[in-house]
Design a protein around this motif. Structure first.
Motif, PDB file in Angstrom:
ATOM      1  N   GLU A 119       0.713  -1.129   0.170  1.00  0.00           N
ATOM      2  CA  GLU A 119      -0.132  -0.007  -0.007  1.00  0.00           C
ATOM      3  C   GLU A 119       0.865   1.214  -0.013  1.00  0.00           C
ATOM      4  O   GLU A 119       1.881   1.241   0.610  1.00  0.00           O
ATOM      5  N   GLY A 120       0.540   2.286  -0.706  1.00  0.00           N
ATOM      6  CA  GLY A 120       1.292   3.418  -0.633  1.00  0.00           C
ATOM      7  C   GLY A 120       0.786   4.600  -1.845  1.00  0.00           C
ATOM      8  O   GLY A 120       0.133   4.038  -2.862  1.00  0.00           O
ATOM      9  N   ASP A 121       1.111   5.630  -1.467  1.00  0.00           N
ATOM     10  CA  ASP A 121       1.090   6.774  -2.725  1.00  0.00           C
ATOM     11  C   ASP A 121       2.436   7.141  -3.717  1.00  0.00           C
ATOM     12  O   ASP A 121       3.386   6.441  -2.928  1.00  0.00           O
ATOM     13  N   LEU A 122       2.332   7.658  -4.659  1.00  0.00           N
ATOM     14  CA  LEU A 122       3.348   7.848  -5.458  1.00  0.00           C
ATOM     15  C   LEU A 122       3.417   9.690  -5.377  1.00  0.00           C
ATOM     16  O   LEU A 122       2.278  10.220  -5.671  1.00  0.00           O
ATOM     17  N   GLU A 123       4.383  10.232  -4.904  1.00  0.00           N
ATOM     18  CA  GLU A 123       4.428  11.908  -5.216  1.00  0.00           C
ATOM     19  C   GLU A 123       5.519  11.961  -6.374  1.00  0.00           C
ATOM     20  O   GLU A 123       6.528  11.770  -6.341  1.00  0.00           O
ATOM     21  N   LEU A 124       5.112  12.927  -7.108  1.00  0.00           N
ATOM     22  CA  LEU A 124       5.935  13.541  -8.220  1.00  0.00           C
ATOM     23  C   LEU A 124       6.279  14.827  -7.736  1.00  0.00           C
ATOM     24  O   LEU A 124       5.676  15.728  -7.294  1.00  0.00           O
ATOM     25  N   LEU A 125       7.749  15.107  -7.977  1.00  0.00           N
ATOM     26  CA  LEU A 125       8.265  16.138  -7.652  1.00  0.00           C
ATOM     27  C   LEU A 125       9.037  16.794  -8.905  1.00  0.00           C
ATOM     28  O   LEU A 125       9.536  16.021  -9.708  1.00  0.00           O
ATOM     29  N   VAL A 126       8.990  18.126  -9.105  1.00  0.00           N
ATOM     30  CA  VAL A 126      10.006  19.016 -10.096  1.00  0.00           C
ATOM     31  C   VAL A 126      10.794  19.635  -9.078  1.00  0.00           C
ATOM     32  O   VAL A 126      10.292  20.637  -8.378  1.00  0.00           O
ATOM     33  N   VAL A 127      12.143  19.548  -9.133  1.00  0.00           N
ATOM     34  CA  VAL A 127      13.127  20.146  -8.297  1.00  0.00           C
ATOM     35  C   VAL A 127      14.033  20.852  -9.298  1.00  0.00           C
ATOM     36  O   VAL A 127      14.392  20.302 -10.511  1.00  0.00           O
ATOM     37  N   ASN A 128      14.941  21.854  -8.919  1.00  0.00           N
ATOM     38  CA  ASN A 128      15.993  22.528  -9.556  1.00  0.00           C
ATOM     39  C   ASN A 128      16.935  21.413  -9.679  1.00  0.00           C
ATOM     40  O   ASN A 128      17.418  20.770  -8.455  1.00  0.00           O
ATOM     41  N   SER A 129      17.666  21.494 -10.686  1.00  0.00           N
ATOM     42  CA  SER A 129      18.812  20.466 -10.813  1.00  0.00           C
ATOM     43  C   SER A 129      20.063  20.961 -10.136  1.00  0.00           C
ATOM     44  O   SER A 129      20.808  20.040  -9.852  1.00  0.00           O
ATOM     45  N   SER A 130      20.144  22.303 -10.046  1.00  0.00           N
ATOM     46  CA  SER A 130      21.305  22.976  -9.222  1.00  0.00           C
ATOM     47  C   SER A 130      21.201  22.517  -7.775  1.00  0.00           C
ATOM     48  O   SER A 130      22.349  22.192  -7.220  1.00  0.00           O
ATOM     49  N   ASP A 131      20.194  22.855  -7.080  1.00  0.00           N
ATOM     50  CA  ASP A 131      20.034  22.781  -5.714  1.00  0.00           C
ATOM     51  C   ASP A 131      18.967  21.927  -4.923  1.00  0.00           C
ATOM     52  O   ASP A 131      18.764  21.899  -3.810  1.00  0.00           O
ATOM     53  N   SER A 132      18.101  21.200  -5.861  1.00  0.00           N
ATOM     54  CA  SER A 132      17.330  20.381  -5.439  1.00  0.00           C
ATOM     55  C   SER A 132      16.184  20.793  -4.806  1.00  0.00           C
ATOM     56  O   SER A 132      15.322  20.281  -4.171  1.00  0.00           O
ATOM     57  N   ALA A 133      16.017  22.208  -5.016  1.00  0.00           N
ATOM     58  CA  ALA A 133      14.770  23.060  -4.289  1.00  0.00           C
ATOM     59  C   ALA A 133      13.503  22.325  -5.048  1.00  0.00           C
ATOM     60  O   ALA A 133      13.582  22.358  -6.221  1.00  0.00           O
ATOM     61  N   VAL A 134      12.427  22.071  -4.349  1.00  0.00           N
ATOM     62  CA  VAL A 134      11.238  21.686  -4.886  1.00  0.00           C
ATOM     63  C   VAL A 134      10.307  22.948  -5.712  1.00  0.00           C
ATOM     64  O   VAL A 134      10.265  23.836  -4.733  1.00  0.00           O
ATOM     65  N   ARG A 135      10.098  22.601  -6.859  1.00  0.00           N
ATOM     66  CA  ARG A 135       9.485  23.629  -7.698  1.00  0.00           C
ATOM     67  C   ARG A 135       7.638  23.472  -7.789  1.00  0.00           C
ATOM     68  O   ARG A 135       6.944  24.119  -7.584  1.00  0.00           O
ATOM     69  N   GLN A 136       7.442  22.073  -7.985  1.00  0.00           N
ATOM     70  CA  GLN A 136       6.374  21.635  -8.304  1.00  0.00           C
ATOM     71  C   GLN A 136       6.332  20.109  -7.518  1.00  0.00           C
ATOM     72  O   GLN A 136       7.248  19.406  -7.444  1.00  0.00           O
ATOM     73  N   ARG A 137       4.851  19.830  -7.125  1.00  0.00           N
ATOM     74  CA  ARG A 137       4.626  18.424  -6.611  1.00  0.00           C
ATOM     75  C   ARG A 137       3.333  18.203  -7.093  1.00  0.00           C
ATOM     76  O   ARG A 137       2.212  18.683  -6.997  1.00  0.00           O
ATOM     77  N   LEU A 138       3.037  16.731  -7.155  1.00  0.00           N
ATOM     78  CA  LEU A 138       1.635  16.249  -7.344  1.00  0.00           C
ATOM     79  C   LEU A 138       1.618  14.882  -6.683  1.00  0.00           C
ATOM     80  O   LEU A 138       2.518  13.703  -7.069  1.00  0.00           O
ATOM     81  N   ARG A 139       0.652  14.716  -5.881  1.00  0.00           N
ATOM     82  CA  ARG A 139       0.551  13.227  -5.132  1.00  0.00           C
ATOM     83  C   ARG A 139      -0.567  12.632  -5.901  1.00  0.00           C
ATOM     84  O   ARG A 139      -1.668  12.915  -6.038  1.00  0.00           O
ATOM     85  N   LEU A 140      -0.149  11.054  -6.048  1.00  0.00           N
ATOM     86  CA  LEU A 140      -1.007  10.388  -6.838  1.00  0.00           C
ATOM     87  C   LEU A 140      -1.386   9.144  -5.710  1.00  0.00           C
ATOM     88  O   LEU A 140      -0.584   8.255  -5.521  1.00  0.00           O
ATOM     89  N   PRO A 141      -2.578   9.376  -5.263  1.00  0.00           N
ATOM     90  CA  PRO A 141      -3.054   8.345  -4.259  1.00  0.00           C
ATOM     91  C   PRO A 141      -3.232   6.847  -4.639  1.00  0.00           C
ATOM     92  O   PRO A 141      -3.548   6.773  -5.817  1.00  0.00           O
ATOM     93  N   HIS A 142      -2.562   5.973  -3.757  1.00  0.00           N
ATOM     94  CA  HIS A 142      -2.979   4.317  -4.282  1.00  0.00           C
ATOM     95  C   HIS A 142      -2.068   4.121  -5.411  1.00  0.00           C
ATOM     96  O   HIS A 142      -2.192   2.844  -5.665  1.00  0.00           O
ATOM     97  N   LEU A 143      -1.314   4.817  -5.988  1.00  0.00           N
ATOM     98  CA  LEU A 143      -0.498   4.371  -7.050  1.00  0.00           C
ATOM     99  C   LEU A 143       0.372   3.116  -6.718  1.00  0.00           C
ATOM    100  O   LEU A 143       0.665   2.602  -7.681  1.00  0.00           O
ATOM    101  N   MET A 144       0.917   3.296  -5.563  1.00  0.00           N
ATOM    102  CA  MET A 144       1.898   2.233  -5.384  1.00  0.00           C
ATOM    103  C   MET A 144       1.303   1.112  -4.589  1.00  0.00           C
ATOM    104  O   MET A 144       2.002   0.014  -4.169  1.00  0.00           O
ATOM    105  N   ALA A 145      -0.015   0.714  -4.626  1.00  0.00           N
ATOM    106  CA  ALA A 145      -0.864  -0.336  -4.041  1.00  0.00           C
ATOM    107  C   ALA A 145      -0.919  -1.703  -5.089  1.00  0.00           C
ATOM    108  O   ALA A 145      -1.049  -1.241  -6.216  1.00  0.00           O
ATOM    109  N   ASP A 146      -0.510  -2.718  -4.812  1.00  0.00           N
ATOM    110  CA  ASP A 146      -0.727  -3.919  -5.496  1.00  0.00           C
ATOM    111  C   ASP A 146      -0.867  -5.133  -4.746  1.00  0.00           C
ATOM    112  O   ASP A 146      -0.909  -4.930  -3.303  1.00  0.00           O
TER     113      ASP A 146
END
Length: 294
Positions: A119-146
């Motif tokens: 069971e689990g969710d998957l969260e997508l992040l878009v981060v700066n390649s230079s310093d890894s600061a988070v720019r955008q994020r989107l949580r996908l509920p239950h995508l890791m459930a199998d």
């Protein structure tokens, strides 16, 4: 709107699943679905390296590192692995070729892991390649459930999905596999996402099946197998600023029967289809026959 073009019967030079599966079966292994070679190759390119732990700490300030490269946050476990190739539950990263200043990250947030299922969710992040600061994020509920069908790989697809000038999407491929020898099953789905005009990460295409392999056999020879592969390409839209997606499909059915002297005879039939998906309101609608069925 979806346009569907007629069937075209043809002979395919591709080898069928039974031909390749038999050597594995003789060794007592589960037949592997070769259509997932693309997803596995993509997964091999998705390692985070030394950047992974920094990204997790930036994205989840409350996360506690419970062991080397394993974090806990809000009842979920996050794993950073030196190689995510063989671990679908580990964080993956990839620099976005269309925008190399940005790195794409997928974070499995696992709340339960066992032999019976996960069971689990998957969260997508878009981060700066230079310093890894988070720019955008989107949580996908239950995508890791199998459960009976287990997730065998998660991978980014950064082919150039050009929706419009200055607007490019990226893909996420999720591969599922069954564990039954007499009823082998494998499937890879694709989702597309983009950063919209308000700088939000949003889905534009959901859950289209890009490859599937399934069948039933006696684990020796006799059986029937169905393979389908789909490729996506972008095409100019006649009346819309957002491009259409053309889906080209090839399918093969193989019937295997015992012949003389223990030989196994394969009889194949093949066909092709083409579909055109148009952008409507906020995304592309996937027809029922092309989307994953639970």
């Amino acid at each position: 709107m979806i346009e569907h073009h007629g069937d075209l019967d043809m002979h395919s030079p591709r080898q069928s699943l039974p031909f390749f599966a038999r050597p594995f079966a003789l060794l007592g292994l589960i037949p592997l679905v070769l259509a997932f070679d693309i997803s596995m190759a993509l997964a091999a390119q998705n390692d985070c390296g030394s950047q992974g732990a920094t990204i997790v700490k930036n994205a989840y300030p409350a996360a506690q590192e419970t062991s080397d490269q394993v974090f806990e946050v809000d009842g979920a476990t996050i794993k950073v692995s030196a190689s995510a190739y063989d671990d679908p539950h580990a964080v993956i990263c990839q620099v976005w070729p269309s925008r190399p200043e940005l790195t794409l990250v997928a974070v499995p947030l696992m709340t339960r892991q066992s032999d019976d299922g996960n069971e689990g969710d998957l969260e997508l992040l878009v981060v700066n390649s230079s310093d890894s600061a988070v720019r955008q994020r989107l949580r996908l509920p239950h995508l890791m459930a199998d459960d009976a069908l287990y997730i065998s790989s998660i991978a980014f697809d950064t082919a150039r999905y050009r929706l419009a000038p200055g607007k490019t999407a990226f893909g996420l491929r999720v591969s599922l596999q069954g564990s039954s020898r007499p009823n082998p099953f494998g499937e890879t789905t694709l989702r597309l996402f983009r950063i919209d005009d308000k700088e939000r990460l949003t889905p534009v295409l959901d859950n289209i099946v890009v490859s599937s392999n399934q069948g039933e056999w006696d684990t020796n020879c006799a059986g029937e197998f169905h393979n389908t592969d789909r490729t996506l390409s972008m095409a100019p839209s006649a009346g819309n600023a957002i491009a259409d997606i053309v889906v080209d499909e090839t399918s093969t059915t193989t019937i295997s029967t015992p012949g003389k002297d223990g030989a196994c005879i394969d009889t194949k039939t093949a066909g092709s289809n083409s579909y055109r998906l148009r952008y409507e309101a906020s995304g592309y609608r996937v027809p029922e026959g092309l989307s994953r069925t639970e």
